[in-house]
Scaffold this motif. Structure first.
Motif, PDB file in Angstrom:
ATOM      1  N   LEU A   6       0.845  -1.194   0.000  1.00 41.66           N
ATOM      2  CA  LEU A   6       0.000   0.000   0.000  1.00 41.66           C
ATOM      3  C   LEU A   6       0.879   1.243   0.000  1.00 41.66           C
ATOM      4  O   LEU A   6       1.933   1.268   0.629  1.00 41.66           O
ATOM      5  N   PHE A   7       0.428   2.256  -0.702  1.00 44.19           N
ATOM      6  CA  PHE A   7       1.174   3.511  -0.764  1.00 44.19           C
ATOM      7  C   PHE A   7       0.822   4.331   0.469  1.00 44.19           C
ATOM      8  O   PHE A   7      -0.023   5.211   0.442  1.00 44.19           O
ATOM      9  N   SER A   8       1.490   3.993   1.586  1.00 42.34           N
ATOM     10  CA  SER A   8       1.202   4.651   2.858  1.00 42.34           C
ATOM     11  C   SER A   8       2.411   4.546   3.781  1.00 42.34           C
ATOM     12  O   SER A   8       3.402   3.892   3.456  1.00 42.34           O
ATOM     13  N   PRO A  50      -7.229   4.418   0.015  1.00 44.58           N
ATOM     14  CA  PRO A  50      -6.115   3.487  -0.153  1.00 44.58           C
ATOM     15  C   PRO A  50      -5.692   3.363  -1.624  1.00 44.58           C
ATOM     16  O   PRO A  50      -6.526   3.346  -2.522  1.00 44.58           O
ATOM     17  N   ALA A  51      -4.405   3.311  -1.837  1.00 46.41           N
ATOM     18  CA  ALA A  51      -3.821   3.102  -3.165  1.00 46.41           C
ATOM     19  C   ALA A  51      -2.724   2.070  -2.987  1.00 46.41           C
ATOM     20  O   ALA A  51      -2.088   2.005  -1.935  1.00 46.41           O
ATOM     21  N   ASN A  95       2.209  -3.876 -11.009  1.00 47.32           N
ATOM     22  CA  ASN A  95       1.167  -3.003 -11.532  1.00 47.32           C
ATOM     23  C   ASN A  95       0.875  -1.921 -10.496  1.00 47.32           C
ATOM     24  O   ASN A  95       0.517  -2.241  -9.358  1.00 47.32           O
ATOM     25  N   ILE A  96       1.037  -0.660 -10.894  1.00 48.04           N
ATOM     26  CA  ILE A  96       0.834   0.429  -9.937  1.00 48.04           C
ATOM     27  C   ILE A  96      -0.169   1.440 -10.470  1.00 48.04           C
ATOM     28  O   ILE A  96      -0.384   1.557 -11.673  1.00 48.04           O
ATOM     29  N   HIS A  97      -0.798   2.129  -9.540  1.00 42.22           N
ATOM     30  CA  HIS A  97      -1.687   3.239  -9.861  1.00 42.22           C
ATOM     31  C   HIS A  97      -1.464   4.292  -8.781  1.00 42.22           C
ATOM     32  O   HIS A  97      -1.864   4.109  -7.645  1.00 42.22           O
ATOM     33  N   THR A  98      -0.798   5.368  -9.167  1.00 38.37           N
ATOM     34  CA  THR A  98      -0.492   6.406  -8.184  1.00 38.37           C
ATOM     35  C   THR A  98      -1.619   7.428  -8.114  1.00 38.37           C
ATOM     36  O   THR A  98      -2.454   7.526  -9.001  1.00 38.37           O
ATOM     37  N   SER A 130       2.581  14.961  -3.888  1.00 39.49           N
ATOM     38  CA  SER A 130       3.328  14.446  -2.752  1.00 39.49           C
ATOM     39  C   SER A 130       3.078  12.942  -2.576  1.00 39.49           C
ATOM     40  O   SER A 130       4.018  12.166  -2.373  1.00 39.49           O
ATOM     41  N   ASN A 131       1.817  12.520  -2.660  1.00 40.45           N
ATOM     42  CA  ASN A 131       1.512  11.090  -2.579  1.00 40.45           C
ATOM     43  C   ASN A 131       2.192  10.330  -3.705  1.00 40.45           C
ATOM     44  O   ASN A 131       2.723   9.236  -3.493  1.00 40.45           O
TER      45      ASN A 131
END
Length: 161
Positions: A3-5, A21-22, A42-45, A51-52
């Protein structure tokens, strides 16, 4: 999955700034004839927060580093919400990825509008050679747009080490 966190291994954790959530997901594949392996990430920003996006890409580069150091064949694909040359793309290039040069728009607002350059990408590293594409499929299928992004495809071969 990551998770991008700030807590990337905790399911459903919010992004760095607390938005929805991403995440990135990956799978490893093996060619049954040659026994060569490759991994696809596989990513999705985040589209709304630069900034994220940057923190997410920094996390991706940290996570792929051991795979890259081990010489794995790797593809990073998806909606980066960034055009070639943007800082987040440059961060992945610095990590050792090569981007296929997608031309034209890949985001069309569910209406076939092509207002800015590609934000969906295919990058690779390792013993991988691009032999075709990339191609962006800018058309409707059975009368429907393929979500709000056009599909991007390219052909690759795994080469001998």
């Amino acid at each position: 999955m990551v998770l991008f966190s700030k807590t990337p291994d905790v399911i459903y954790s919010r992004t760095f700034n607390g938005s929805f959530p991403a995440f990135a997901s990956w799978a490893q594949f093996r060619d049954l004839k040659t026994d060569q392996q490759f991994r696809v990430l596989n990513i999705h920003t985040d589209y709304a927060s630069r900034s994220n996006r940057l923190q997410s890409i920094a996390l991706v580069t940290d996570r792929i580093r051991p795979w890259m150091d081990a010489g794995e064949n790797l593809f990073v694909i998806g909606d980066l919400n960034a055009r070639l040359g943007d800082r987040s793309v440059r961060m992945l290039e610095t990590a050792g990825l090569t981007f296929a040069p997608v031309k034209g728009s890949t985001y069309h607002f569910n209406r076939g509008l092509n207002l800015f350059g590609a934000i969906d990408h295919i990058a690779h590293a390792g013993q991988v050679t691009r032999v075709g594409g990339p191609h962006v499929l800018r058309e409707r299928f059975a009368g429907e747009w393929p979500t709000d992004h056009y599909p991007v495809v390219a052909d690759f071969v795994l080469t001998e080490p």
